[in-house]
Design a protein around this motif. Structure first.
Motif, PDB file in Angstrom:
ATOM      1  N   MET A 266       0.848  -1.192   0.000  1.00 34.90           N
ATOM      2  CA  MET A 266       0.000   0.000   0.000  1.00 34.90           C
ATOM      3  C   MET A 266       0.885   1.245   0.000  1.00 34.90           C
ATOM      4  N   ASN A 267       0.583   2.188  -0.809  1.00 30.81           N
ATOM      5  CA  ASN A 267       1.378   3.406  -0.912  1.00 30.81           C
ATOM      6  C   ASN A 267       0.944   4.391   0.156  1.00 30.81           C
ATOM      7  N   HIS A 268       1.786   4.549   1.161  1.00 24.63           N
ATOM      8  CA  HIS A 268       1.447   5.461   2.254  1.00 24.63           C
ATOM      9  C   HIS A 268       2.165   6.788   2.135  1.00 24.63           C
ATOM     10  N   HIS A 269       2.911   6.957   1.061  1.00 21.86           N
ATOM     11  CA  HIS A 269       3.679   8.213   0.943  1.00 21.86           C
ATOM     12  C   HIS A 269       2.812   9.344   0.413  1.00 21.86           C
ATOM     13  N   SER A 270       2.961  10.467   0.992  1.00 21.21           N
ATOM     14  CA  SER A 270       2.285  11.670   0.482  1.00 21.21           C
ATOM     15  C   SER A 270       3.232  12.837   0.624  1.00 21.21           C
ATOM     16  N   MET A 271       2.909  13.918  -0.034  1.00 21.66           N
ATOM     17  CA  MET A 271       3.803  15.096  -0.004  1.00 21.66           C
ATOM     18  C   MET A 271       3.920  15.618   1.415  1.00 21.66           C
ATOM     19  N   ARG A 272       5.140  15.887   1.824  1.00 23.98           N
ATOM     20  CA  ARG A 272       5.382  16.381   3.164  1.00 23.98           C
ATOM     21  C   ARG A 272       4.794  17.771   3.348  1.00 23.98           C
ATOM     22  N   LEU A 273       4.111  17.947   4.505  1.00 24.31           N
ATOM     23  CA  LEU A 273       3.544  19.260   4.803  1.00 24.31           C
ATOM     24  C   LEU A 273       4.637  20.150   5.337  1.00 24.31           C
ATOM     25  N   ARG A 274       4.829  21.272   4.693  1.00 18.67           N
ATOM     26  CA  ARG A 274       5.946  22.148   5.044  1.00 18.67           C
ATOM     27  C   ARG A 274       5.524  23.177   6.079  1.00 18.67           C
ATOM     28  N   GLY A 275       6.382  23.509   7.008  1.00 18.21           N
ATOM     29  CA  GLY A 275       6.120  24.517   8.024  1.00 18.21           C
ATOM     30  C   GLY A 275       6.126  25.912   7.418  1.00 18.21           C
ATOM     31  N   LEU A 276       5.463  26.850   8.113  1.00 18.00           N
ATOM     32  CA  LEU A 276       5.443  28.230   7.644  1.00 18.00           C
ATOM     33  C   LEU A 276       6.785  28.899   7.809  1.00 18.00           C
ATOM     34  N   ALA A 277       7.539  28.409   8.758  1.00 17.08           N
ATOM     35  CA  ALA A 277       8.855  29.008   8.961  1.00 17.08           C
ATOM     36  C   ALA A 277       9.791  27.960   9.483  1.00 17.08           C
ATOM     37  N   ALA A 278      11.056  28.080   9.209  1.00 15.99           N
ATOM     38  CA  ALA A 278      12.040  27.159   9.748  1.00 15.99           C
ATOM     39  C   ALA A 278      12.132  27.398  11.238  1.00 15.99           C
ATOM     40  N   VAL A 279      12.252  26.306  12.022  1.00 20.70           N
ATOM     41  CA  VAL A 279      12.303  26.463  13.455  1.00 20.70           C
ATOM     42  C   VAL A 279      13.623  27.079  13.870  1.00 20.70           C
TER      43      VAL A 279
ATOM     44  N   LYS B 115      19.787  16.968  17.091  1.00 19.95           N
ATOM     45  CA  LYS B 115      19.766  15.917  16.076  1.00 19.95           C
ATOM     46  C   LYS B 115      19.281  16.479  14.741  1.00 19.95           C
ATOM     47  N   LEU B 116      19.694  15.819  13.675  1.00 18.95           N
ATOM     48  CA  LEU B 116      19.178  16.086  12.342  1.00 18.95           C
ATOM     49  C   LEU B 116      18.105  15.043  12.092  1.00 18.95           C
ATOM     50  N   VAL B 117      16.852  15.466  12.105  1.00 21.38           N
ATOM     51  CA  VAL B 117      15.733  14.538  11.952  1.00 21.38           C
ATOM     52  C   VAL B 117      15.283  14.550  10.495  1.00 21.38           C
ATOM     53  N   ALA B 118      15.153  13.355   9.908  1.00 19.66           N
ATOM     54  CA  ALA B 118      14.836  13.248   8.486  1.00 19.66           C
ATOM     55  C   ALA B 118      13.967  12.024   8.244  1.00 19.66           C
ATOM     56  N   LEU B 119      13.371  11.971   7.061  1.00 21.18           N
ATOM     57  CA  LEU B 119      12.598  10.804   6.638  1.00 21.18           C
ATOM     58  C   LEU B 119      13.425  10.043   5.612  1.00 21.18           C
ATOM     59  N   ARG B 120      13.879   8.833   5.989  1.00 22.99           N
ATOM     60  CA  ARG B 120      14.754   8.043   5.125  1.00 22.99           C
ATOM     61  C   ARG B 120      13.949   7.003   4.355  1.00 22.99           C
ATOM     62  N   ASP B 121      14.288   6.845   3.071  1.00 22.39           N
ATOM     63  CA  ASP B 121      13.616   5.849   2.248  1.00 22.39           C
ATOM     64  C   ASP B 121      13.790   4.464   2.853  1.00 22.39           C
ATOM     65  N   HIS B 122      12.697   3.694   2.861  1.00 19.73           N
ATOM     66  CA  HIS B 122      12.719   2.339   3.416  1.00 19.73           C
ATOM     67  C   HIS B 122      12.512   1.350   2.285  1.00 19.73           C
ATOM     68  N   GLU B 123      11.446   0.602   2.324  1.00 22.47           N
ATOM     69  CA  GLU B 123      11.140  -0.354   1.269  1.00 22.47           C
ATOM     70  C   GLU B 123       9.959   0.162   0.454  1.00 22.47           C
ATOM     71  N   GLY B 124       9.978  -0.134  -0.828  1.00 24.98           N
ATOM     72  CA  GLY B 124       8.900   0.351  -1.681  1.00 24.98           C
ATOM     73  C   GLY B 124       8.898   1.864  -1.666  1.00 24.98           C
ATOM     74  N   ASP B 125       7.772   2.434  -1.250  1.00 27.99           N
ATOM     75  CA  ASP B 125       7.702   3.886  -1.165  1.00 27.99           C
ATOM     76  C   ASP B 125       7.431   4.338   0.264  1.00 27.99           C
ATOM     77  N   ASP B 126       7.828   3.537   1.236  1.00 33.52           N
ATOM     78  CA  ASP B 126       7.713   3.917   2.640  1.00 33.52           C
ATOM     79  C   ASP B 126       8.967   4.649   3.092  1.00 33.52           C
ATOM     80  N   ARG B 127       8.794   5.444   4.145  1.00 33.31           N
ATOM     81  CA  ARG B 127       9.928   6.131   4.755  1.00 33.31           C
ATOM     82  C   ARG B 127       9.861   5.984   6.264  1.00 33.31           C
ATOM     83  N   ARG B 128      11.017   6.071   6.908  1.00 36.28           N
ATOM     84  CA  ARG B 128      11.106   5.966   8.360  1.00 36.28           C
ATOM     85  C   ARG B 128      11.745   7.227   8.937  1.00 36.28           C
ATOM     86  N   PRO B 129      11.208   7.757  10.037  1.00 35.84           N
ATOM     87  CA  PRO B 129      11.869   8.882  10.705  1.00 35.84           C
ATOM     88  C   PRO B 129      13.172   8.403  11.340  1.00 35.84           C
TER      89      PRO B 129
END
Length: 441
Positions: free
Chosen positions: A1-14, A256-270
């Motif tokens: 199942m494709n659970h990937h969607s476009m990341r919601l971007r913040g209004l400003a960088a923290v 920490k540098l927090v990111a979403l890393r590609d996993h299997e298929g089109d999933d990503r892991r924090p």
């Protein structure tokens, strides 16, 4: 199942001013002056002393300075702002990231901007954008201090031509411009160039995708074509490449540098990476993540679908960026879309026609709009900064107290998208030109 969607971007960088991997190495190219412009030309010409208001609630619409077209290129339509502007401010100096370099203008007085260009031909130029909205790949620059100097950092992807038996390739160039607001000067300080491997990125990554995530400990975290790199601001060289490929929109929080890393298929892991060396410190294998949003100095909001026994169940959580510990799990009715930290004690999230403010450390709701019982509507938020929320309603621009949600100023002049205490940046009502307005006391 494709659970990937476009990341919601913040209004400003923290805490953009507080934040202050791949192949190949980085090169220094820093002894030249700004290409294509006069590096010594004043971006803030001499005149009456500039005034700073740390948390301005009013702006002078009678003292407006139209910014270069590059500030709004590919992001502004007839209906107004459609995408975040690639702009940052420092004492009235306006730093604009372009797909083909960096432009530094004066937001306080009319002055000729300085143009800084890369070593090699960029994949996209400002002229390629035309009137197409959404075509500008440039991301907001980062302003940081290093060894007593104020630097503006931006990145772009360039095409390096081949020579002899050597193939041509792409590279990401991190450009550093030194800002001297007191002297009114801006000049190219150096650049670091990192070769990019072929076909190493995946999913929805475009070849032009790049941004400077932030700076900590003298290391700039740079994203390009699905990879994350660390560049030392002292040596101007790449010092690490994080393993794997990633979505754009990584954030620095909690050390920490927090990111979403590609996993299997089109999933990503924090994942949480050490920004000093790019090594993994933690991973959330139980979540196939769709979005990542900065929430505060030490927290982020991640959303997606659970894996394992609860596979497919949706979850959005506030987590401690240093440890990955879940602080709070939000239900589906919670507003955790586009979020921004006010720099003091509140995180404000928007989505649809609602605005919700949270304690960034606990996730507790502080206030929410609309509020029918008080006959109050939610503003369309443009900026969250210095304990204030700027936005517009059908009544015009308004400023709210970020902690309480109460109206603080109902006639601010503009609803700025950016402010540094010297100027605010908004679209001119007459023609949607990106314009700077001085603060008022």
């Amino acid at each position: 199942m494709n659970h990937h969607s476009m990341r919601l971007r913040g209004l400003a960088a923290v805490a953009a001013l507080i934040l202050t991997a791949g192949c190949g190495g980085a090169e220094e190219d820093g002894k030249s002056a700004a290409h294509g412009g006069d590096a010594g030309k004043s971006a803030v010409p001499k005149g009456p002393a500039m005034r700073e208001v740390k948390a301005p609630v009013r702006f002078s619409t009678g003292q407006a300075v139209a910014l270069p077209d590059s500030a709004g290129a590919g992001n502004v339509a007839i209906a107004g702002l459609q995408h975040p502007l690639p702009v940052a401010l420092h004492k009235g100096m306006v730093v604009i990231t372009r797909p083909d370099g960096m432009e530094i203008a004066n937001g306080y007085r009319d002055a000729e901007p300085s143009l800084i260009t890369p070593k090699h031909e960029p994949l996209t130029t400002i002229d390629d954008l035309g009137a197409v909205v959404g075509s500008n790949p440039a991301r907001r620059p980062i302003i940081t201090e290093h060894e007593g100097k104020i630097l503006a950092l931006s990145s772009l992807v360039a095409d390096v031509p081949g020579s002899g038996t050597t193939k041509g390739h792409h590279e990401v160039e991190l450009i550093a411009a030194e800002l001297d607001a007191d002297a009114g000067k801006a000049a190219k300080a150096w650049s670091a160039r990192i070769p990019l491997a072929e076909f190493e990125y995946s999913l929805d990554v475009d070849e032009e995708d790049t941004e400077v995530v932030g700076v900590t400990g003298g290391i700039a975290a740079v994203y390009a074509q699905g990879k994350l790199f660390g560049v030392d601001l002292g040596s101007h060289r790449k010092v690490w490449t994080a393993p794997g490929t990633y979505a754009d929109g990584a954030v620095l929080a909690g050390g920490k540098l927090v990111a979403l890393r590609d996993h299997e298929g089109d999933d990503r892991r924090p994942v949480g990476l050490d920004p000093a060396d790019g090594r993994q410190k933690w991973v959330m294998d139980e979540l196939a993540a769709d979005d990542l949003t900065a929430a505060g100095p030490g927290t982020v909001i991640v959303g997606g679908y659970l894996t394992g026994d609860d596979e497919g169940e949706k979850e959005t959580a506030l987590i401690d960026a240093a440890t990955r510990k879940k602080i709070r799990t939000f239900d589906e009715t919670a507003q955790t879309g586009d979020c921004a930290y006010d720099g003091r004690s509140t995180t404000v999230c928007t989505g649809g026609d609602s605005v919700t403010a949270y304690d960034p450390g606990t996730g507790k709701v502080r206030w929410a709009l609309p509020d029918k019982s008080e006959n109050r509507v939610a503003p369309k938020v443009t900026l969250v900064r210095a304990g204030l929320v700027y936005g517009t309603t059908e009544n015009g621009p308004v400023v709210l107290d970020a902690t309480t949600g109460a109206d603080k100023e109902d006639n601010p002049g503009i609803a700025p998208y950016f402010s540094d205490g010297y100027v605010g940046i908004a679209l001119a009502e007459s023609d949607n030109t990106v314009t700077a307005y001085r603060v008022e006391r």
